[in-house]
Design a protein around this motif. Structure first.
Motif, PDB file in Angstrom:
ATOM      1  N   ASP A  40      10.262 -14.464 -34.862  1.00 15.50           N
ATOM      2  CA  ASP A  40      11.649 -14.737 -34.490  1.00 15.50           C
ATOM      3  C   ASP A  40      12.575 -14.428 -35.666  1.00 15.50           C
ATOM      4  OD1 ASP A  40      14.061 -15.678 -33.695  1.00 15.50           O
ATOM      5  OD2 ASP A  40      13.395 -17.718 -33.242  1.00 15.50           O
ATOM      6  N   PRO A  41      13.251 -13.269 -35.621  1.00 16.86           N
ATOM      7  CA  PRO A  41      14.079 -12.887 -36.777  1.00 16.86           C
ATOM      8  C   PRO A  41      15.204 -13.882 -37.058  1.00 16.86           C
ATOM      9  CG  PRO A  41      14.379 -11.372 -34.932  1.00 16.86           C
ATOM     10  CD  PRO A  41      13.247 -12.266 -34.575  1.00 16.86           C
ATOM     11  N   ARG A  42      15.664 -14.590 -36.025  1.00 18.65           N
ATOM     12  CA  ARG A  42      16.754 -15.558 -36.255  1.00 18.65           C
ATOM     13  C   ARG A  42      16.274 -16.710 -37.126  1.00 18.65           C
ATOM     14  NH1 ARG A  42      18.265 -16.747 -30.242  1.00 18.65           N
ATOM     15  NH2 ARG A  42      16.012 -16.684 -30.275  1.00 18.65           N
ATOM     16  N   ARG A  43      14.961 -16.936 -37.143  1.00 17.96           N
ATOM     17  CA  ARG A  43      14.425 -18.006 -37.998  1.00 17.96           C
ATOM     18  C   ARG A  43      13.850 -17.435 -39.291  1.00 17.96           C
ATOM     19  NH1 ARG A  43      10.124 -20.592 -34.497  1.00 17.96           N
ATOM     20  NH2 ARG A  43       9.938 -22.160 -36.107  1.00 17.96           N
ATOM     21  N   TRP A  44      13.324 -16.187 -39.189  1.00 19.80           N
ATOM     22  CA  TRP A  44      12.654 -15.619 -40.368  1.00 19.80           C
ATOM     23  C   TRP A  44      13.619 -15.344 -41.520  1.00 19.80           C
ATOM     24  CZ3 TRP A  44       8.148 -15.564 -42.469  1.00 19.80           C
ATOM     25  CH2 TRP A  44       7.899 -14.700 -43.547  1.00 19.80           C
TER      26      TRP A  44
END
Lengths: 247, 189
Positions: free
Chosen positions: B9-13
């Motif tokens: 999940d790029p929004r979290r990474w």
């Protein structure tokens, strides 16, 4: 501290012996990983050893190049048994270049090969910590703690033991979680772990190489490697097909 | 593993990456070393420490101290006449001494007399026409202070009295010796 091992009339330096032991153990583990990942174990083993040997030669040539006049007058010194005449940056560059070229020539897949080599990096990191403990190098900053080590006429942080424990911890992390998932993840997890522990533990060292402004060079380098590993982790995760297995 | 679920999940990474690097950066900032924070180190026979001082008699009976040579680059070479590698590296030491003494290089050949014979040492020096100071460690003081474990052992001391290289074993070649002292001689006295 045990800088030399006396075997009869022979005085063997303990540090390099421990590093050799690390190379042996790390290569053996890399071979096992190669089997697990469906790679040719002999090719992976040859790549690791070629990288190490070319790295050693490159480190010696790099050192000699800095003092070219002295070595030009006495070229046989290039094959001296002196361990204080190696240059790490040139050695790393030469070793990596040789391993890359060999890997390409043999058609080894990059990410899975790096995954197979991950345990070698972890074991070498632990062996380097042990070697420093034996030689008294990499000593900690003075500190009065129940676990301080008396070294060089002072109670100090046992920075070499911290580094050994960190290497074991990162190795454990890799063993538990780094051997599944997309290709390249295990290698990047190992590198990120080693870089993060370097950034943290360098603060307890008493012999840090300093940059202008008092910055510790190992921490700055560690941060750069950590950032690169985290960015690459995402990039490789993105490029991996959903549900892709490494083996 | 939590990291792998974050990765997907790029929004979290990316926030995770930013936090890790921010914490690392702050830790690095906080652990900078101010030169004023550093307590002076005690003398020790290890790279980065002040060289332990000593005073020994030379072959003429005069007392020579390491501290006498502060401001010069000093090679302290611990040797014995029965030690093959010690004998083999003496010509290299003599050559660099001949070449670089005028630039501020001193070689102190500390004979480990407690485990050698003074007569044998004198004879070896004469045979090889060694001209740098040869000191006699009759009571084994320097060997103990410098934690001698293997002969020969060579300590390179800079102009400020700090040990900059420790070379255990030998024989050392001229190129190795020159590589270790070249930069130190270039430092202003």
């Amino acid at each position: 501290m045990l800088p030399t091992l006396q075997i009869g009339p022979l005085a063997m330096p303990t540090g390099p012996l421990l590093l050799l032991l690390g190379v042996w153990l790390g290569t053996w583990l890399a071979e096992r990983e190669a089997d697990r990942l469906g790679l040719n174990r002999d090719t992976v083993s040859a790549l690791a050893l070629l990288g190490l040997i070319v790295g050693l030669v490159g480190a010696r040539l790099g050192y000699a190049a800095r003092y070219s006049e002295a070595y030009a007058a006495d070229p046989l010194s290039l094959i001296s048994n002196n361990l204080a005449t190696f240059s790490l940056p040139e050695g790393l560059a030469a070793g990596l270049l040789a391993a890359t070229l060999y890997g390409r020539r043999q058609g080894l897949p990059l990410r899975r090969t790096l995954d197979a080599l991950a345990p070698l990096a972890g074991v070498l990191s632990g062996a380097a910590a042990l070697a420093q403990l034996a030689s008294g190098d990499g000593f900690g900053a003075p500190a009065q703690l129940p676990w301080s080590l008396y070294l060089w006429d002072d109670y100090r942080h046992p920075s070499q033991l911290y580094a050994l424990l960190a290497a074991l911890g990162v190795f454990g992390l890799w063993w538990r979680w780094g051997r599944a998932g997309f290709a390249g993840f295990g290698f990047l997890l190992m590198i990120a772990g080693l870089a993060a522990t370097t950034v943290f533990l360098e603060a307890f060292r008493g012999d840090s190489l300093l940059l202008t402004g008092g910055w510790r060079s190992a921490q700055v380098g560690g941060l750069i490697v950590l950032a690169a590993a985290l960015v690459w982790m995402r990039r490789w995760a993105e490029s991996a097909q959903p549900g892709q297995s490494r083996t | 593993m939590p990291v792998r679920s974050l990765l997907l999940d790029p929004r979290r990474w990316w926030p995770f990456t930013a936090i890790v690097l921010l914490v690392g950066g702050l830790w690095t900032l906080g652990s900078r070393v101010a030169t004023t924070d550093e307590a002076p180190r005690q003398a020790n026979p290890h790279e980065g420490f002040p060289a332990p001082d000593f005073a020994l008699e030379n072959l003429s009976g005069e007392t020579v101290a390491l501290a006498d040579y502060r401001g010069q680059v000093v090679i302290v070479n611990l040797w014995a006449s029965w030690c093959g590698p010690c004998r083999a590296e003496m010509p290299a030491l003599q050559n660099v001494y001949d070449d670089l003494a005028a630039d501020g290089l001193v070689v102190l050949g500390v004979n480990s007399t407690a485990q050698d014979s003074e007569a044998a040492a004198r004879s070896f020096v004469a045979e090889n026409a060694l001209t740098f100071p040869i000191l006699l460690d009759r009571a084994d003081d320097v060997s103990q202070t410098y934690r001698l474990r293997s002969l020969p052992s060579t300590f390179i001391v800079d102009r400020s009295g700090l040990i900059r290289a420790v070379l255990i074993g030998g024989p050392l070649s001229e190129a190795v010796l020159r590589s270790k002292i070249e930069d130190l001689l270039a430092d202003a006295p």
